[in-house]
Design a protein around this motif. Structure first.
Motif, PDB file in Angstrom:
ATOM      1  N   ASP A  50      -6.322  13.845   1.788  1.00  0.00           N
ATOM      2  CA  ASP A  50      -5.746  14.200   3.088  1.00  0.00           C
ATOM      3  C   ASP A  50      -4.934  13.051   3.682  1.00  0.00           C
ATOM      4  N   ARG A  51      -4.886  11.914   2.963  1.00  0.00           N
ATOM      5  CA  ARG A  51      -4.004  10.806   3.344  1.00  0.00           C
ATOM      6  C   ARG A  51      -3.285  10.313   2.099  1.00  0.00           C
ATOM      7  N   LEU A  52      -2.040   9.921   2.247  1.00  0.00           N
ATOM      8  CA  LEU A  52      -1.232   9.415   1.140  1.00  0.00           C
ATOM      9  C   LEU A  52      -0.763   8.007   1.466  1.00  0.00           C
ATOM     10  N   TRP A  53      -1.009   7.086   0.530  1.00  0.00           N
ATOM     11  CA  TRP A  53      -0.506   5.719   0.673  1.00  0.00           C
ATOM     12  C   TRP A  53       0.520   5.482  -0.435  1.00  0.00           C
ATOM     13  N   LEU A  54       1.685   4.969  -0.070  1.00  0.00           N
ATOM     14  CA  LEU A  54       2.734   4.676  -1.034  1.00  0.00           C
ATOM     15  C   LEU A  54       2.721   3.184  -1.348  1.00  0.00           C
ATOM     16  N   VAL A  55       2.538   2.851  -2.614  1.00  0.00           N
ATOM     17  CA  VAL A  55       2.553   1.467  -3.080  1.00  0.00           C
ATOM     18  C   VAL A  55       3.932   1.214  -3.666  1.00  0.00           C
ATOM     19  N   LYS A  56       4.717   0.403  -2.972  1.00  0.00           N
ATOM     20  CA  LYS A  56       6.114   0.223  -3.373  1.00  0.00           C
ATOM     21  C   LYS A  56       6.657  -1.090  -2.815  1.00  0.00           C
ATOM     22  N   ASP A  57       7.448  -1.766  -3.646  1.00  0.00           N
ATOM     23  CA  ASP A  57       8.139  -3.001  -3.229  1.00  0.00           C
ATOM     24  C   ASP A  57       7.165  -4.040  -2.664  1.00  0.00           C
ATOM     25  N   GLY A  58       5.995  -4.159  -3.298  1.00  0.00           N
ATOM     26  CA  GLY A  58       5.043  -5.184  -2.910  1.00  0.00           C
ATOM     27  C   GLY A  58       4.286  -4.913  -1.633  1.00  0.00           C
ATOM     28  N   ALA A  59       4.322  -3.666  -1.153  1.00  0.00           N
ATOM     29  CA  ALA A  59       3.629  -3.330   0.091  1.00  0.00           C
ATOM     30  C   ALA A  59       2.906  -1.996  -0.070  1.00  0.00           C
ATOM     31  N   VAL A  60       1.983  -1.729   0.854  1.00  0.00           N
ATOM     32  CA  VAL A  60       1.254  -0.461   0.891  1.00  0.00           C
ATOM     33  C   VAL A  60       1.399   0.102   2.300  1.00  0.00           C
ATOM     34  N   ALA A  61       1.900   1.344   2.392  1.00  0.00           N
ATOM     35  CA  ALA A  61       2.129   1.952   3.700  1.00  0.00           C
ATOM     36  C   ALA A  61       1.826   3.436   3.634  1.00  0.00           C
ATOM     37  N   PRO A  62       1.430   4.051   4.755  1.00  0.00           N
ATOM     38  CA  PRO A  62       1.209   5.503   4.753  1.00  0.00           C
ATOM     39  C   PRO A  62       2.486   6.244   4.397  1.00  0.00           C
ATOM     40  N   TYR A  63       2.342   7.304   3.600  1.00  0.00           N
ATOM     41  CA  TYR A  63       3.493   8.163   3.288  1.00  0.00           C
ATOM     42  C   TYR A  63       3.433   9.349   4.232  1.00  0.00           C
ATOM     43  N   GLU A  64       4.480   9.538   5.034  1.00  0.00           N
ATOM     44  CA  GLU A  64       4.433  10.513   6.117  1.00  0.00           C
ATOM     45  C   GLU A  64       4.597  11.952   5.648  1.00  0.00           C
ATOM     46  N   GLY A  65       5.231  12.160   4.497  1.00  0.00           N
ATOM     47  CA  GLY A  65       5.428  13.519   4.011  1.00  0.00           C
ATOM     48  C   GLY A  65       4.208  14.031   3.260  1.00  0.00           C
ATOM     49  N   ASP A  66       4.374  15.179   2.582  1.00  0.00           N
ATOM     50  CA  ASP A  66       3.296  15.709   1.750  1.00  0.00           C
ATOM     51  C   ASP A  66       3.651  15.518   0.282  1.00  0.00           C
ATOM     52  N   LEU A  67       2.792  16.008  -0.593  1.00  0.00           N
ATOM     53  CA  LEU A  67       3.015  15.795  -2.028  1.00  0.00           C
ATOM     54  C   LEU A  67       4.277  16.491  -2.517  1.00  0.00           C
ATOM     55  N   GLN A  68       4.581  17.649  -1.951  1.00  0.00           N
ATOM     56  CA  GLN A  68       5.779  18.351  -2.392  1.00  0.00           C
ATOM     57  C   GLN A  68       7.042  17.576  -2.022  1.00  0.00           C
TER      58      GLN A  68
END
Length: 614
Positions: free
Chosen positions: A492-510
Motif C-alpha cells: 500500500d506504499r511504494l518507495w522508488l530507489v533511484k539516483d542514490g536516493a529513496v523517496a515515496p512514489y506518488e503514482g500507482d503500479l500501473q
C-alpha cells in the motif's frame, strides 16, 4: 504449426502425460500453466526431442529452429555483446565464410542471405535486448566472467531472443529478472515474430504477453483462448459445470440403487431391478479435475511495538566507503506494506541489507524499537540451504529443544508435509526449498519481514496463498518483486530507489509500469482522430475492472489503518508520553494524505471503466 498428437510419457512407471493433444498455429503466443510437478518442463523436453515418447508424435515444419534457455552462459572472457551476437550461429557462420569465399556466385548468395536476416543491424539489436534486460552500454563490453550466475542467465536469455528461433520455449523466464526486466520482456514477447511457448506462474505476463493458455492437468492438455484471467474464468465455469453434472449423476445413481435395494427380492420387480442395475453400470463416472489443496503459509504473529519500528535520519549507506544511497530520511511502522521500486543496481538490495542489519550506516542515524526482530528472505538464501540435510535438520538446529512433532507442525504450516520433512533438501523442488527458507526467515515471529523475490519457483496457487498470508500478517513488509500481481495486492506504499536516493512514489503500479515502458519508446505524434473510437476488448474491460478492485482494496486498507490509529489517539494512556503522541499524530496525518490520493486513484479508475463500458 506445432502439432501434439496423442502423446504419452511416464517417469519411473508413473504416467505424467497420457494421450494428450494440442495444436499451436504459427506465430501464436501460448502460456503453459499447471501445478508444480505436472510435467510442464517435461513437455518442453519432449518437444525438443530430448525424451522419447511412449505414444503419439510431435510435429513441426521442416527446418524449424527451436530455441530456449537451457543454462547460463559460461564464465569466460568474451564480452556480453559478442556472446549474444554469437548466439545467431547462421549469421556468425556466414560472416566467417564471407571473409574466405572466392566464388562470385557464392559471395552473392552470402550477401543476399546476410541482408535477408538483417545481419548489419545485428549489433544494435543485440545491444537493445541486453539494455532491456538491465545491462548498461558499459556492462555490455565487459566479459561474462565479471557477472554472477543469475546475470549470466540473463545473457543466455538475450542470446536466444536475439537468434529469433521459429519456436521459442521459455521456462519461467522471469525468475532471474527484476520488475523492470520482466516488464520489458512482456512487451518484447508480445511483438515477437514467431511462435512462443512460455511456462510461467506470473499472472501479469500471462495476461499481457500471450493470446492463449495451454493447461496441463490430470495428464491432459487443454487449450484456452485469451490470457490468464480469461482462462481462469473459463476453467471455473468448466469446473462448476462438471461438478453440477457429477452431482446430478450421483443423485440418479442413488435413485436407481434405492429401487434395486427395495425390490431385488421381489419376483414381480426382479426384471425392473435388473434393468436398473444395467442402467447403473452404464453410467460413466464424471470426473472433475483434481484441485490441489491450497498449501497455505502460516506466519507467526509478533507482539505489537510502538511506532516507528525504524527511523533513519540523514542516512548514508554503501560499500568500502563509497555511498550507494544518501540523504535517507525514512520511517517504517509495523503496519506498513512497502514495495521497493527501481532498476537493478540502483540500491534496492543495499537498502534491504541496511534494514536487516547486514549493512551499517556510514553516516546519519538509525533508531529501532528495542525489541525489533527482522526476518529476511532472498533468493540466494534458497541456494545456500544444506542440500545434504533434511528440512527437519535445518529447523532442529535452530530449535534444538522442541519435540519432533512440534518441528513437523512448523514445517506443515508452510506446506512442507511429513514426507518432504525427511527428504534431503537436494531432492526437493524449487518451490519446496523456497517454502523452507520462508519458514526459517519467519521462525522468530519477526516484526518486519523483508522479502526479495519471494515468488520464484512458487506456482500460482502458492503465490495466492502467500498473498493471503502477507495480508493477514501483523508485521511490516518490505517487498522487492517482479510479480506485479503480488505487489498490487500486498503493497500500500511504494518507495522508488533511484539516483542514490529513496523517496515515496506518488503514482500507482500501473503508472510506474507506463513510465518504464514509455522510456523505451519514441515519442509519438498524436494525429487527429476522425473515426469512431473502437470499443475496448473484453480483456481490456477485465483489466480495468481489476484496477478498480485493486484501488478499492487499497482504500479499504487505509480506512482500516486510519480507524486503528484513531483508536490509539483516543486512548488517554498514550498522552503520558508526548514523544509517542507526536508519532501517532504524524502517522494519522500520513494515512489521511495517502487516503486522499488512494480515493483519487479509485475515482479515476472508476471513470476509465465507466467510459470503456459506454
Amino acid at each position: 504449426m506445432l502439432r501434439i498428437s496423442d502423446i504419452s510419457y511416464s517417469v519411473a512407471g508413473r504416467p505424467l502425460i497420457e494421450h494428450a493433444s494440442a495444436t499451436i498455429p504459427d506465430g501464436h503466443k501460448v502460456g503453459i500453466v499447471g501445478r508444480n510437478g505436472t510435467g510442464k518442463t517435461t513437455l518442453f523436453r519432449l518437444i525438443r526431442g530430448e525424451l522419447a515418447l511412449e505414444t503419439g508424435e510431435i510435429t513441426l515444419p521442416k527446418r524449424a529452429r527451436i530455441g530456449g534457455v537451457a543454462q547460463e552462459v559460461p564464465s569466460n572472457e568474451v564480452s556480453l555483446l559478442n556472446t549474444v551476437l554469437a548466439a545467431d550461429t547462421e549469421r556468425a557462420e556466414l560472416l566467417e565464410e564471407s571473409h574466405t569465399a572466392t566464388d562470385a556466385a557464392r559471395i552473392s548468395e552470402i550477401q543476399t542471405r546476410l541482408a535477408d536476416i538483417d545481419a548489419w543491424s545485428a549489433e544494435a539489436r543485440a545491444s537493445s535486448i541486453l539494455r532491456g534486460l538491465g545491462f548498461t552500454s558499459a556492462e555490455q563490453q565487459m566479459p561474462c566472467s565479471d557477472f554472477s550466475g543469475g546475470w549470466r542467465m540473463r545473457v543466455a536469455l538475450a542470446g536466444v531472443l536475439f537468434s529469433q528461433p521459429d519456436l521459442l520455449l521459455l521456462d519461467e523466464p522471469t525468475n532471474y529478472l527484476d520488475l523492470e526486466g520482466a516488464l520489458w520482456l512482456e512487451t518484447y514477447l508480445a511483438r515477437y515474430p514467431h511462435t512462443v511457448l512460455i511456462v510461467s506462474h506470473d499472472r501479469e505476463l500471462l495476461n499481457r504477453a500471450v493470446g492463449s493458455i495451454l493447461h496441463l492437468e490430470d495428464k491432459k492438455l487443454t487449450l484456452y483462448q485469451g490470457g490468464y484471467e480469461t482462462f481462469a474464468e473459463a476453467r471455473a465455469a468448466r469446473l462448476a459445470a462438471a461438478e453440477s453434472e457429477a452431482r446430478k449423476q450421483d443423485a440418479r445413481r442413488a435413485h436407481l440403487q434405492s429401487f434395486v435395494d427395495r425390490f431385488r427380492a421381489k419376483a414381480s420387480k426382479a426384471v425392473q431391478a435388473q434393468s436398473r442395475l444395467k442402467m447403473i453400470a452404464k453410467l460413466k463416472p464424471i470426473t472433475t479435475p483434481q484441485e490441489a489443496a491450497l498449501k497455505r503459509f502460516t506466519f507467526p504473529t509478533p507482539e505489537e511495538l510502538s511506532p516507528p519500528i525504524i527511523r533513519i535520519e540523514n542516512g548514508v549507506v554503501g560499500y568500502d566507503g563509497k555511498p550507494v544511497l544518501s540523504r535517507l530520511d525514512l520511517r517504517i511502522d509495523q503496519d506498513d506494506r512497502i514495495a521497493l521500486l527501481g532498476r537493478n543496481g540502483e540500491g534496492k538490495s543495499t537498502l534491504s541489507k541496511l534494514l536487516s542489519d547486514r549493512l551499517d550506516l556510514m553516516q546519519g542515524r538509525m533508531t529501532k524499537a528495542s525489541k525489533l526482530r527482522v526476518g529476511y528472505f532472498a533468493q540466494h538464501q534458497v541456494d545456500e540451504l544444506h542440500i545434504d540435510e533434511t528440512p527437519i535438520d535445518h529447523i532442529r538446529r535452530l530449535r534444538p529443544t522442541e519435540t519432533p512433532s512440534r518441528l513437523r507442525a512448523r514445517l506443515g504450516g508452510f506446506g512442507i508435509g511429513s514426507e518432504q520433512a525427511e527428504t534431503l533438501v537436494g531432492r526437493l523442488s524449487g518451490g519446496q526449498k523456497a517454502r523452507l527458507s520462508l519458514m526459517l526467515a519467519t521462525l522468530d515471529a519477526p516484526h518486519m519481514l523483508i522479502l526479495d523475490e519471494p515468488t520464484n519457483h512458487l506456482d500460482i496457487e502458492s503465490r495466492e496463498a502467500l498473498v493471503e498470508a502477507l495480508t493477514a500478517y501483523s508485521g511490516a513488509v518490505i517487498l522487492v518483486s517482479h510479480d506485479m500481481h503480488l505487489l498490487s495486492l500486498v503493497a500500500d506504499r511504494l518507495w522508488l530507489v533511484k539516483d542514490g536516493a529513496v523517496a515515496p512514489y506518488e503514482g500507482d503500479l500501473q503508472s510506474y509500469r507506463a513510465m518504464l515502458l514509455g522510456n523505451d519508446k519514441p515519442a509519438k505524434v498524436e494525429k487527429p482522430k476522425t473515426n469512431k473510437p473502437k470499443r475496448p476488448s473484453r480483456d481490456a474491460i477485465l483489466a480495468l475492472k481489476k484496477d478498480v478492485k485493486i484501488c478499492e482494496q487499497r482504500v479499504e486498507k487505509l480506512n482500516e489503518m486510519r480507524e486503528k490509529v484513531a483508536a490509539k489517539l483516543a486512548d488517554p494512556a498514550i498522552y503520558e508520553d508526548t514523544y509517542g503522541v507526536a508519532d501517532w499524530q504524524k502517522k494519522y496525518a500520513e494515512i489521511e494524505d495517502g487516503l486522499v490520493r488512494a480515493e483519487a486513484l479509485w475515482m479515476a479508475a472508476l471513470e476509465r471503466l465507466e467510459h470503456a463500458e459506454i
